[in-house]
Design a protein around this motif. Structure first.
Motif, PDB file in Angstrom:
ATOM      1  N   THR A 177       0.569  -1.186  -0.088  1.00  0.00           N
ATOM      2  CA  THR A 177       0.400  -0.492   0.169  1.00  0.00           C
ATOM      3  C   THR A 177       0.538   1.072   0.157  1.00  0.00           C
ATOM      4  O   THR A 177       2.529   1.431   0.177  1.00  0.00           O
ATOM      5  CB  THR A 177      -1.387  -0.039   1.255  1.00  0.00           C
ATOM      6  N   ASP A 178       0.489   2.330  -0.498  1.00  0.00           N
ATOM      7  CA  ASP A 178       1.373   3.360  -0.690  1.00  0.00           C
ATOM      8  C   ASP A 178       1.216   4.323   1.358  1.00  0.00           C
ATOM      9  O   ASP A 178       0.729   3.397   2.074  1.00  0.00           O
ATOM     10  CB  ASP A 178       0.659   4.477  -1.170  1.00  0.00           C
TER      11      ASP A 178
ATOM     12  N   THR B 120      -1.222   6.096   4.508  1.00  0.00           N
ATOM     13  CA  THR B 120      -2.412   5.749   4.237  1.00  0.00           C
ATOM     14  C   THR B 120      -2.945   5.230   5.525  1.00  0.00           C
ATOM     15  O   THR B 120      -1.942   5.241   7.014  1.00  0.00           O
ATOM     16  CB  THR B 120      -3.391   5.564   3.091  1.00  0.00           C
TER      17      THR B 120
ATOM     18  N   ARG C 205       4.962   0.983   0.396  1.00  0.00           N
ATOM     19  CA  ARG C 205       5.862   1.227  -0.789  1.00  0.00           C
ATOM     20  C   ARG C 205       6.423   2.032  -1.148  1.00  0.00           C
ATOM     21  O   ARG C 205       6.342   3.081   0.138  1.00  0.00           O
ATOM     22  CB  ARG C 205       4.806   1.603  -2.681  1.00  0.00           C
TER      23      ARG C 205
END
Length: 254
Positions: A36-37, A40, A51
């Motif tokens: 995931t980014d 968040t 990431r």
């Protein structure tokens, strides 16, 4: 006839199933990691891989766009022609260079610095040097019109285009009086790219660096250009260069 015993039943035939090896619970959890980014809600959960940041791309070359110089050249608006001699190619001017309208022609030739195909790149670069050599007092009033073409050429981040543009800048500051000082207010547009590529210098050790002989070493050319800016830029040149290129050291201080 044999009587069956009370409470007895015939044996049942069963098919044995192979025992499946069960993975440990910890190992099973590791295989279900999700990517995931950052920053968040999912990034705070367990078994989540965040990431990394994307590549900035500061040294990545930008695509070229059609230039006004090519348009005018293909229409035949320039009073120039290609001439061959024993030394190679050169420009044959159909009119005297001193009589040209520098406000019109010089910015167009500077716009051609972005060209990288023959004959456009040859005419643009050689035409600039010819006009700077014979321009005299006509060059200084045109300086504001040259900044955007210079900035566009440097922003391509193409090593060859940057080297050619740096040589043009070195010729520009010595082409006429007060030109170096007139460039000082535009350092904010010109110097950021020089700051990025300043440390991109070739260190070949004991080997021979032929790019230095051809003046194609981008690190050396940037250093030479900054020193020329300081020498011909007046009193405020150094502090403005230092503001945009913090690692620059003055060439005038003992």
């Amino acid at each position: 006839m044999v009587a069956e015993k009370d409470g007895s039943s015939p044996p049942k035939l069963t098919r044995e199933r192979p025992q499946q090896q069960q993975q440990p619970l910890g190992q099973l959890r590791r295989t279900k990691q999700q990517v995931t980014d950052g920053f968040t809600v999912k990034a705070m959960m367990r078994n989540t891989v965040v990431r990394g940041p994307p590549v900035a791309g500061a040294f990545k070359e930008r695509p070229t766009k059609p230039t006004a110089f090519r348009k005018f050249y293909e229409r035949g608006d320039f009073p120039i022609a290609l001439e061959h001699d024993t030394r190679g190619n050169k420009i044959a001017w159909k009119v005297e260079i001193e009589k040209l309208d520098y406000h019109h022609y010089l910015p167009l030739f500077f716009d051609g610095l972005c060209e990288m195909t023959f004959p456009y790149e040859f005419f643009a670069r050689q035409g600039i040097h010819d006009m700077l050599e014979h321009g005299g007092n006509k060059i200084l009033p045109v300086i504001p019109q040259l900044i955007i073409p210079i900035k566009n050429a440097l922003n391509l981040r193409n090593r060859q285009v940057i080297c050619i543009t740096l040589k043009v800048l070195q010729h520009l500051v010595v082409s006429a009086d007060m030109v170096g000082e007139a460039l000082v207010p535009y350092y904010r547009q010109i110097l950021p790219i020089l700051n990025i590529f300043k440390n991109m210098n070739v260190n070949s050790g004991d080997g021979i660096d032929y790019s230095q002989q051809k003046r194609e070493n981008i690190g050396d050319l940037i250093q030479e250009t900054l020193e020329a800016f300081e020498r011909y830029g007046g009193e405020d040149a150094y502090i403005n260069i230092k503001y945009m290129v913090p690692t620059y050291q003055s060439c005038l201080l003992n």
